[in-house]
Design a protein around this motif. Structure first.
Motif, mmCIF file in Angstrom:
data_model
loop_
_atom_site.group_PDB
_atom_site.id
_atom_site.type_symbol
_atom_site.label_atom_id
_atom_site.label_comp_id
_atom_site.label_asym_id
_atom_site.label_seq_id
_atom_site.Cartn_x
_atom_site.Cartn_y
_atom_site.Cartn_z
ATOM 1 N N THR A 343 0.926 -1.267 -0.031
ATOM 2 C CA THR A 343 -0.002 0.118 -0.059
ATOM 3 C C THR A 343 0.709 1.312 0.045
ATOM 4 O O THR A 343 2.096 1.204 0.508
ATOM 5 C CB THR A 343 -0.908 -0.270 1.155
ATOM 6 N N SER A 344 0.377 2.259 -0.627
ATOM 7 C CA SER A 344 1.004 3.659 -0.516
ATOM 8 C C SER A 344 0.405 4.277 0.476
ATOM 9 O O SER A 344 0.773 5.710 0.651
ATOM 10 C CB SER A 344 1.003 4.274 -1.759
ATOM 11 N N ASN A 345 -0.505 3.856 1.257
ATOM 12 C CA ASN A 345 -1.307 4.621 2.575
ATOM 13 C C ASN A 345 -0.679 4.239 3.841
ATOM 14 O O ASN A 345 -0.807 3.209 4.457
ATOM 15 C CB ASN A 345 -2.838 4.282 2.576
ATOM 16 N N LYS A 348 -2.816 2.870 6.439
ATOM 17 C CA LYS A 348 -3.093 1.361 6.520
ATOM 18 C C LYS A 348 -1.888 0.662 7.396
ATOM 19 O O LYS A 348 -1.889 -0.222 8.245
ATOM 20 C CB LYS A 348 -3.139 0.853 5.242
ATOM 21 N N GLU A 379 -5.675 0.530 -10.107
ATOM 22 C CA GLU A 379 -6.754 -0.217 -9.287
ATOM 23 C C GLU A 379 -7.857 -0.177 -10.151
ATOM 24 O O GLU A 379 -8.921 0.378 -9.821
ATOM 25 C CB GLU A 379 -6.961 0.335 -8.092
ATOM 26 N N LYS A 391 -2.831 -4.944 -6.196
ATOM 27 C CA LYS A 391 -1.822 -4.239 -5.625
ATOM 28 C C LYS A 391 -0.799 -5.217 -4.793
ATOM 29 O O LYS A 391 0.360 -5.106 -5.090
ATOM 30 C CB LYS A 391 -2.429 -3.522 -4.284
ATOM 31 N N ASP A 409 -7.583 -3.595 0.246
ATOM 32 C CA ASP A 409 -8.522 -2.506 -0.545
ATOM 33 C C ASP A 409 -9.635 -2.315 0.216
ATOM 34 O O ASP A 409 -10.299 -3.338 0.829
ATOM 35 C CB ASP A 409 -8.826 -3.047 -1.843
ATOM 36 N N SER A 410 -9.979 -1.103 0.414
ATOM 37 C CA SER A 410 -11.138 -0.776 1.345
ATOM 38 C C SER A 410 -11.976 0.425 1.008
ATOM 39 O O SER A 410 -11.427 1.048 -0.113
ATOM 40 C CB SER A 410 -10.732 -0.546 2.808
ATOM 41 N N PHE A 460 -17.955 0.211 6.331
ATOM 42 C CA PHE A 460 -16.797 0.171 5.946
ATOM 43 C C PHE A 460 -16.643 -1.332 5.621
ATOM 44 O O PHE A 460 -16.854 -2.165 6.273
ATOM 45 C CB PHE A 460 -15.560 0.543 6.857
ATOM 46 N N PHE A 494 -8.346 8.142 9.601
ATOM 47 C CA PHE A 494 -8.024 8.597 8.668
ATOM 48 C C PHE A 494 -9.439 8.392 7.749
ATOM 49 O O PHE A 494 -10.316 8.126 7.856
ATOM 50 C CB PHE A 494 -6.682 8.296 7.890
ATOM 51 N N TYR A 496 -12.566 8.618 5.869
ATOM 52 C CA TYR A 496 -13.957 9.055 6.367
ATOM 53 C C TYR A 496 -14.313 8.855 7.558
ATOM 54 O O TYR A 496 -15.289 8.960 7.946
ATOM 55 C CB TYR A 496 -14.902 8.184 5.215
ATOM 56 N N ASP A 497 -13.190 8.409 8.501
ATOM 57 C CA ASP A 497 -13.635 7.939 10.006
ATOM 58 C C ASP A 497 -14.347 9.479 10.578
ATOM 59 O O ASP A 497 -15.216 8.849 11.362
ATOM 60 C CB ASP A 497 -12.259 7.781 10.677
ATOM 61 N N LYS A 516 -10.237 1.164 17.739
ATOM 62 C CA LYS A 516 -10.592 1.226 16.299
ATOM 63 C C LYS A 516 -9.892 -0.265 15.959
ATOM 64 O O LYS A 516 -10.550 -0.859 15.006
ATOM 65 C CB LYS A 516 -10.000 2.384 15.460
ATOM 66 N N HIS A 521 -13.236 -2.690 10.481
ATOM 67 C CA HIS A 521 -13.419 -3.598 9.164
ATOM 68 C C HIS A 521 -12.112 -4.284 8.974
ATOM 69 O O HIS A 521 -11.889 -5.426 8.622
ATOM 70 C CB HIS A 521 -14.052 -2.960 7.934
ATOM 71 N N ARG A 522 -11.036 -3.576 9.047
ATOM 72 C CA ARG A 522 -9.573 -3.831 8.746
ATOM 73 C C ARG A 522 -9.267 -4.845 9.729
ATOM 74 O O ARG A 522 -8.588 -5.872 9.539
ATOM 75 C CB ARG A 522 -8.497 -2.494 8.679
#
Ligand SMILES: O=c1[nH]c(=O)c2ncn([C@@H]3O[C@H](COP(=O)(O)OP(=O)(O)OP(=O)(O)O)[C@@H](O)[C@H]3O)c2[nH]1
Ligand SMILES: [Mg+2]
Length: 536
Positions: A343-345, A348, A379, A391, A409-410, A460, A494, A496-497, A516, A521-522
């Motif tokens: 990921t580039s996030n 995450k 993507e 990814k 992917d979320s 989510f 981060f 839409y939280d 959290k 979901h994660r």
């Protein structure tokens, strides 16, 4: 010649007082002339086979004396003698010796030469996979340059004449041990620079490739005696750093690790370790050198209560095993699995790493930036799962072969918008980078402007895609239900939280990170993934 001879370890285990005759085949490692109190000369000869070593005193009245006076280190002999003990120490009487012919030597080589207990090819592959972890590319190149410069000898050389890892591939094994320790212990010492620490671990003893002759008996070379491995290693590393254009500061610090790794000036260090990395590497070296000495002492210790004196430790080692029925149990601290997150996030990566840690799953989890960065990828699948695998597959191409690759992917699925933004959550407002979250949130609030409470349900969704080292592919889904608020609340998380309200009456951005990571979901997808990893 057939193998009608005994191994040194067997001979040393003969019971005291048995005075059993033996025949051994072994390589002469070193030979010294000494004078007895009565003025007569005798020889002290160290012999070794792949099971261990023994020191023999050979007096001028024995036939063996004549054979030995003509011998030099590296010669292989068939040795005939009688097992005997002096003051509780193995001290056999030697009758005669015959030098092995070249042919005999070749046929017995595997029995005579001690090789590191771990498989050499596997050690080499692992060492390179650790080198690939070095975050700074110039340091990484410097390490590779230095290894390439000294060549194959690094992977065959012994690490010592006697003290520790004194066998074929001992240098590779000792260097790998330090590199493994560095990777394991670095998280405990965040003030230690990881690139320098791993480079120092791999290269600290590289000068030994020149310090020692690489024949059947290890001896110091002329330049080894004149300069020693600390200075020789410094020169190899300096050259590599200059060739790879490593900056001046890092060059000086890496050189310092080599110059100081020996620990104390009286043990041959050229400088006292004076950087966090140098202290770290010299301590790892101290640990592994001494544990290596314990290993060798126990391996050749015979069946006495204690081993012979271990010079490096200035004591003998108790040989009996602890009276512990659980002694063979494996402590479940390390699964040894390496996982890279595609990921580039950065959020995450942070959440996934925190969850692995929180749940005590000791996998070695890294971000894509540790292996060169997340490759660009499109993507363009129409499911979370499809995008997650796009990814994962992209990173798998550059990940070490023995690593797992995990992608996430979320997104947020809003019922009143027919499931949107869904798989398009990250690019919902068409803004990339810094302002993306804000723009996405504004667009979502706008889209739901006229939607009354009660119809703002959303969830989510996270799909984790895992590609295993053997190519196996698995995906795991997690969801958390809630609804979209009319404005933002909370500073954590981060995306839409701040808009996503849980039935409990707070948004996921109001939850502390640890909460959290329990219910998200994660978290739900990751719990399933970890169950699978535990079966691996
Ligand atoms: O408030 C949130 N809390 C979360 O826990 C969460 N998880 C996902 N999202 C949203 O969904 C997009 C994923 O898109 P996405 O999976 O394509 O990720 P991404 O583009 O950010 O990184 P990458 O993994 O693709 O490199 C993200 O950007 C977010 O907007 C979240 N929002
Ligand atoms: Mg994305």
């Amino acid at each position: 010649m057939n193998s009608d001879f005994q191994k040194i370890s067997e001979i040393k285990s003969l019971p005291e007082g048995s005075r059993a005759q033996f025949c051994a085949c072994a390589i002469l490692k070193s030979l010294q002339k000494r004078l007895a109190k009565n003025g007569s000369e005798f020889l002290v000869a160290d012999f070794a086979d792949n099971s261990g070593s023994m020191t023999l005193m050979v007096f001028a009245d024995s036939l063996a004396y004549i054979s030995l006076t003509r011998a030099s280190a590296g010669d292989a002999f068939k040795i005939f003698g009688v097992a005997d003990f002096y003051n509780g120490r193995f001290s056999p009487k030697i009758d005669s010796m015959e030098k092995l012919s070249e042919e005999e030597l070749q046929s017995l080589l595997g029995e005579l030469v001690e090789v590191a207990p771990e498989n050499a090819d596997a050690m080499r592959a692992e060492l390179f996979s650790i080198i690939e972890k070095i975050p700074n590319p110039d340091v990484r190149e410097t390490v590779k340059y230095a290894l390439n410069d000294v060549g194959e000898v690094f992977f065959r050389s012994t690490a010592a004449i006697k003290m520790h890892h004194a066998y074929v591939c001992g240098l590779l094994e000792h260097s790998l041990h330090l590199a493994r320790l560095a990777v394991k212990l670095l998280p405990m010492y965040p003030f230690v620079n990881p690139s320098l620490a791993i480079a120092g671990a791999v290269l600290h003893d590289i000068g030994k490739t020149i310090e020692y002759s690489q024949g059947l008996a290890t001896e110091k070379t002329k330049i080894g005696i004149l300069q020693g491995h600390v200075v020789l290693g410094f020169r190899i590393v300096r050259k590599a750093a200059l060739k790879c254009k490593l900056n001046e500061d890092l060059t000086g610090r890496l050189e310092h690790i080599i110059l100081s790794h020996q620990g104390e000036l009286q043990w041959g260090a050229a400088a006292v370790a004076a950087t966090p990395e140098a202290v770290f590497v010299s301590m790892l070296d101290y640990l592994d050198a001494r544990m290596g000495a314990v290993y060798s002492a126990l391996k050749t210790g015979g069946d006495g209560e204690f081993t012979d004196l271990v010079p490096a430790l200035q004591t003998r080692i108790l040989q009996s095993k602890p009276d512990d029925e659980f002694a063979g149990a494996k402590v479940e601290v390390s699964s040894g699995k390496k996982i890279f997150i595609a990921t580039s996030n950065a959020h995450k990566v942070k959440e996934i790493k925190a969850m692995f840690e929180e749940w005590g799953v000791d996998c070695d989890v890294g971000g894509a930036d540790e292996i060169g960065g997340m490759p660009e990828c499109d993507e363009n699948a129409d499911t979370f799962e499809g995008n997650a695998f796009i990814k994962a597959d992209a990173l798998k191409k550059i990940a070490p072969a023995d690593a797992y690759v995990l992608a996430d992917d979320s997104g947020i699925v809003v019922d009143a918008l027919g499931g949107n933004p869904g798989i398009h959550s990250a690019r919902y407002a068409g803004v990339k980078g810094e302002g993306a979250d804000k723009a996405n949130n504004e667009k979502l609030l706008k889209a739901l402007e006229n939607i009354p409470d009660g119809e703002r349900s959303a969830r989510f969704v996270c799909v984790l895609a895992l590609v295993c080292p053997n190519g196996e592919r698995k995906s795991f889904e997690g969801r958390v239900e809630g609804f979209i608020n009319h404005g933002a609340k909370g500073k954590n998380g981060f995306g839409y939280d701040p808009l996503f309200e849980l039935p409990e009456g707070m948004t996921t951005a109001e939850l502390p990170e640890a909460c959290k990571n329990e219910i998200s979901h994660r978290a739900r997808a990751l719990k399933e993934l970890i169950k699978f990893l535990k079966t691996q």
